[in-house]
Design a protein around this motif. Structure first.
Motif, PDB file in Angstrom:
ATOM      1  N   ALA A  31      13.230   3.393  -2.153  1.00  0.00           N
ATOM      2  CA  ALA A  31      14.505   3.578  -1.606  1.00  0.00           C
ATOM      3  C   ALA A  31      14.428   3.895  -0.239  1.00  0.00           C
ATOM      4  CB  ALA A  31      15.002   4.717  -2.198  1.00  0.00           C
ATOM      5  N   ASN A  32      13.242   4.383   0.200  1.00  0.00           N
ATOM      6  CA  ASN A  32      13.053   4.682   1.843  1.00  0.00           C
ATOM      7  C   ASN A  32      12.842   3.611   2.670  1.00  0.00           C
ATOM      8  OD1 ASN A  32      13.289   7.748   1.517  1.00  0.00           O
ATOM      9  ND2 ASN A  32      11.066   7.875   0.944  1.00  0.00           N
ATOM     10  N   TYR A  33      12.271   2.588   2.187  1.00  0.00           N
ATOM     11  CA  TYR A  33      11.871   1.442   2.856  1.00  0.00           C
ATOM     12  C   TYR A  33      12.665   0.217   2.595  1.00  0.00           C
ATOM     13  CZ  TYR A  33       7.827   4.234   4.082  1.00  0.00           C
ATOM     14  OH  TYR A  33       6.973   5.468   4.532  1.00  0.00           O
ATOM     15  N   GLY A  34      13.604   0.342   1.623  1.00  0.00           N
ATOM     16  CA  GLY A  34      14.355  -0.885   1.262  1.00  0.00           C
ATOM     17  C   GLY A  34      13.885  -1.850   0.695  1.00  0.00           C
ATOM     18  N   TYR A  35      12.998  -1.668  -0.219  1.00  0.00           N
ATOM     19  CA  TYR A  35      12.079  -2.766  -0.895  1.00  0.00           C
ATOM     20  C   TYR A  35      12.878  -3.411  -1.913  1.00  0.00           C
ATOM     21  CZ  TYR A  35       7.522  -0.609   0.647  1.00  0.00           C
ATOM     22  OH  TYR A  35       6.610  -0.007   1.466  1.00  0.00           O
ATOM     23  N   HIS A  36      14.202  -2.687  -2.339  1.00  0.00           N
ATOM     24  CA  HIS A  36      15.088  -3.217  -3.299  1.00  0.00           C
ATOM     25  C   HIS A  36      15.937  -4.335  -2.615  1.00  0.00           C
ATOM     26  CE1 HIS A  36      16.903  -0.006  -1.444  1.00  0.00           C
ATOM     27  NE2 HIS A  36      17.940   0.009  -2.081  1.00  0.00           N
ATOM     28  N   THR A  46       1.045  -1.116   0.108  1.00  0.00           N
ATOM     29  CA  THR A  46      -0.057  -0.079  -0.078  1.00  0.00           C
ATOM     30  C   THR A  46       0.909   1.277  -0.035  1.00  0.00           C
ATOM     31  OG1 THR A  46      -0.149  -0.077   2.439  1.00  0.00           O
ATOM     32  CG2 THR A  46      -1.941  -1.165   1.237  1.00  0.00           C
ATOM     33  N   ALA A  47       0.369   2.263  -0.587  1.00  0.00           N
ATOM     34  CA  ALA A  47       1.325   3.302  -0.741  1.00  0.00           C
ATOM     35  C   ALA A  47       0.451   4.846  -0.807  1.00  0.00           C
ATOM     36  CB  ALA A  47       2.031   3.504  -2.102  1.00  0.00           C
ATOM     37  N   GLU A  48       0.872   5.906  -0.118  1.00  0.00           N
ATOM     38  CA  GLU A  48       0.430   7.214  -0.329  1.00  0.00           C
ATOM     39  C   GLU A  48       0.423   7.433  -1.909  1.00  0.00           C
ATOM     40  OE1 GLU A  48      -1.148   8.833   1.896  1.00  0.00           O
ATOM     41  OE2 GLU A  48      -0.834   7.275   3.565  1.00  0.00           O
ATOM     42  N   ASP A  49       1.632   7.291  -2.581  1.00  0.00           N
ATOM     43  CA  ASP A  49       1.626   7.537  -3.936  1.00  0.00           C
ATOM     44  C   ASP A  49       2.289   6.209  -4.839  1.00  0.00           C
ATOM     45  OD1 ASP A  49       2.244   8.728  -6.454  1.00  0.00           O
ATOM     46  OD2 ASP A  49       3.590  10.311  -5.640  1.00  0.00           O
ATOM     47  N   ALA A  50       1.335   6.016  -5.586  1.00  0.00           N
ATOM     48  CA  ALA A  50       1.756   4.764  -6.304  1.00  0.00           C
ATOM     49  C   ALA A  50       2.232   5.264  -7.724  1.00  0.00           C
ATOM     50  CB  ALA A  50       0.699   3.741  -6.615  1.00  0.00           C
ATOM     51  N   SER A  51       2.416   6.315  -8.019  1.00  0.00           N
ATOM     52  CA  SER A  51       3.145   6.771  -9.113  1.00  0.00           C
ATOM     53  C   SER A  51       4.552   6.514  -9.413  1.00  0.00           C
ATOM     54  CB  SER A  51       3.095   8.428  -9.136  1.00  0.00           C
ATOM     55  OG  SER A  51       3.781   8.864  -8.491  1.00  0.00           O
ATOM     56  N   PRO A  52       5.155   6.232 -10.650  1.00  0.00           N
ATOM     57  CA  PRO A  52       6.516   5.716 -10.750  1.00  0.00           C
ATOM     58  C   PRO A  52       7.304   6.402  -9.883  1.00  0.00           C
ATOM     59  CG  PRO A  52       5.362   5.540 -12.927  1.00  0.00           C
ATOM     60  CD  PRO A  52       4.352   6.485 -11.846  1.00  0.00           C
ATOM     61  N   ALA A  53       7.518   7.887  -9.862  1.00  0.00           N
ATOM     62  CA  ALA A  53       8.111   8.545  -9.026  1.00  0.00           C
ATOM     63  C   ALA A  53       8.124   8.490  -7.480  1.00  0.00           C
ATOM     64  CB  ALA A  53       8.195  10.059  -9.256  1.00  0.00           C
ATOM     65  N   GLY A  54       6.701   8.384  -7.186  1.00  0.00           N
ATOM     66  CA  GLY A  54       6.447   7.894  -5.671  1.00  0.00           C
ATOM     67  C   GLY A  54       6.854   6.874  -5.283  1.00  0.00           C
ATOM     68  N   PHE A  55       6.453   5.871  -6.058  1.00  0.00           N
ATOM     69  CA  PHE A  55       6.653   4.547  -5.584  1.00  0.00           C
ATOM     70  C   PHE A  55       8.305   4.430  -5.522  1.00  0.00           C
ATOM     71  CE2 PHE A  55       7.112  -0.364  -5.567  1.00  0.00           C
ATOM     72  CZ  PHE A  55       6.337  -0.526  -4.550  1.00  0.00           C
ATOM     73  N   ALA A  56       9.086   4.807  -6.312  1.00  0.00           N
ATOM     74  CA  ALA A  56      10.479   4.770  -6.457  1.00  0.00           C
ATOM     75  C   ALA A  56      11.212   5.323  -5.120  1.00  0.00           C
ATOM     76  CB  ALA A  56      10.988   5.462  -7.677  1.00  0.00           C
ATOM     77  N   ARG A  57      10.491   6.471  -4.694  1.00  0.00           N
ATOM     78  CA  ARG A  57      11.065   6.908  -3.445  1.00  0.00           C
ATOM     79  C   ARG A  57      10.660   6.075  -2.202  1.00  0.00           C
ATOM     80  NH1 ARG A  57       8.540  11.672  -5.720  1.00  0.00           N
ATOM     81  NH2 ARG A  57       6.892  11.365  -4.676  1.00  0.00           N
ATOM     82  N   SER A  58       9.622   5.370  -2.325  1.00  0.00           N
ATOM     83  CA  SER A  58       8.993   4.340  -1.225  1.00  0.00           C
ATOM     84  C   SER A  58      10.130   3.240  -1.306  1.00  0.00           C
ATOM     85  CB  SER A  58       7.655   3.676  -1.396  1.00  0.00           C
ATOM     86  OG  SER A  58       6.572   4.680  -1.399  1.00  0.00           O
ATOM     87  N   LYS A 116      18.122  -3.443  -8.862  1.00  0.00           N
ATOM     88  CA  LYS A 116      18.376  -4.942  -8.382  1.00  0.00           C
ATOM     89  C   LYS A 116      19.883  -5.003  -7.785  1.00  0.00           C
ATOM     90  CE  LYS A 116      14.708  -7.400 -10.819  1.00  0.00           C
ATOM     91  NZ  LYS A 116      14.120  -7.990  -9.697  1.00  0.00           N
ATOM     92  N   LYS A 117      20.873  -4.524  -8.576  1.00  0.00           N
ATOM     93  CA  LYS A 117      22.259  -4.710  -8.146  1.00  0.00           C
ATOM     94  C   LYS A 117      22.602  -4.138  -6.897  1.00  0.00           C
ATOM     95  CE  LYS A 117      24.341  -5.555 -12.790  1.00  0.00           C
ATOM     96  NZ  LYS A 117      25.352  -5.127 -13.606  1.00  0.00           N
ATOM     97  N   THR A 118      22.091  -3.001  -6.821  1.00  0.00           N
ATOM     98  CA  THR A 118      21.925  -1.927  -5.529  1.00  0.00           C
ATOM     99  C   THR A 118      21.445  -2.844  -4.389  1.00  0.00           C
ATOM    100  OG1 THR A 118      21.955  -0.103  -6.510  1.00  0.00           O
ATOM    101  CG2 THR A 118      21.605   0.358  -4.297  1.00  0.00           C
ATOM    102  N   GLY A 119      19.987  -3.125  -4.559  1.00  0.00           N
ATOM    103  CA  GLY A 119      19.383  -3.930  -3.299  1.00  0.00           C
ATOM    104  C   GLY A 119      20.310  -5.160  -2.946  1.00  0.00           C
ATOM    105  N   LEU A 120      20.912  -5.899  -3.957  1.00  0.00           N
ATOM    106  CA  LEU A 120      21.545  -7.142  -3.711  1.00  0.00           C
ATOM    107  C   LEU A 120      22.874  -6.832  -2.958  1.00  0.00           C
ATOM    108  CD1 LEU A 120      22.145 -10.072  -3.939  1.00  0.00           C
ATOM    109  CD2 LEU A 120      23.261  -9.636  -6.192  1.00  0.00           C
TER     110      LEU A 120
END
Length: 221
Positions: free
Chosen positions: A134-139, A120-132, A177-181
């Motif tokens: 990075a912020n929450y470590g989804y990668h 779930t997201a406050e902003d599911a747009s590409p830019a908004g979810f990309a921030r999520s 993906k490489k950054t997350g790994l």
């Protein structure tokens, strides 16, 4: 001691149930409209608790049902959430550190080795979810879960929590993906080292010099 789930945690769990295991939602989550200030209301409420039901507000129940309806109406999301297994735990040993690892994908499609993760997201747009991400470590989650489940794809389904409950489906690019790994592997190494020496450092020791954030120094200008 297990802490009491917050309202946000309860909402998230109920949302996942409604999307991933809809047949369980109606039996697990119950709306209580009685008055708990009365004797009968207290008894009815306790009866529901004793039955094993989880009580949620009518507002949350209505919101979750509408979010589930919107999710099912999205062809990409609906296709991803078929033919798989919900909430199955995976256990393995990380070969680099010897740590025992675990993950619990929201949804796993063995037919095409795909993990589907609901957010779930406050902003599911590409830019908004990309921030999520990075912020929450989804990668990092992508890397860890993909490793454990030997998945070939990891797909996020992001849904906004406000009307019209917009849905978007994403996969991370190669750089993400490489950054997350790399971050996930670093985290495992740090944890293994701390566990080996039983040292769990927090903030740096000693007296540190502290500077104000830039916005605070601009107040005098």
């Amino acid at each position: 001691e297990i802490s009491e789930p917050t309202p946000a945690m309860k909402f998230g769990t109920a949302y996942h149930t409604a999307i991933l295991e809809p047949e369980k939602f109606g039996n697990t989550y119950v709306v209580f409209d009685g008055d708990r200030r009365t004797k009968q209301g207290k008894e009815d409420y306790q009866m529901l608790i004793d039955s094993g039901a989880t009580i949620i507000s009518r507002e949350d129940a209505d919101t979750i049902r509408e979010m589930a309806r919107v999710m099912r109406a999205n062809p990409d999301a609906a296709a991803l959430l078929t033919g798989g297994i919900a909430e199955a735990s995976v256990f393995w040993v990380d070969p680099a550190t010897g740590l025992e690892c675990k993950c619990r994908p929201d949804y796993y499609r063995e037919s095409d080795l795909t993990i589907v993760d609901l957010k779930t997201a406050e902003d599911a747009s590409p830019a908004g979810f990309a921030r999520s991400v990075a912020n929450y470590g989804y990668h990092r989650q992508d890397a860890h879960y993909s490793d454990g489940a030997q998945a070939e794809r990891f797909v996020f389904i992001a849904q906004e929590k406000r009307p019209p409950y917009a849905v978007a489906v994403y996969e991370l690019d190669e750089t993400a993906k490489k950054t997350g790994l790399a971050l996930r592997n670093r985290d495992l190494q740090v944890y293994a080292s701390c566990a080996e020496f039983n040292l769990w450092p927090g903030y740096p020791e000693g007296i540190q010099t502290l500077s104000l954030p830039k916005w605070a120094t601009q107040e005098t200008e």
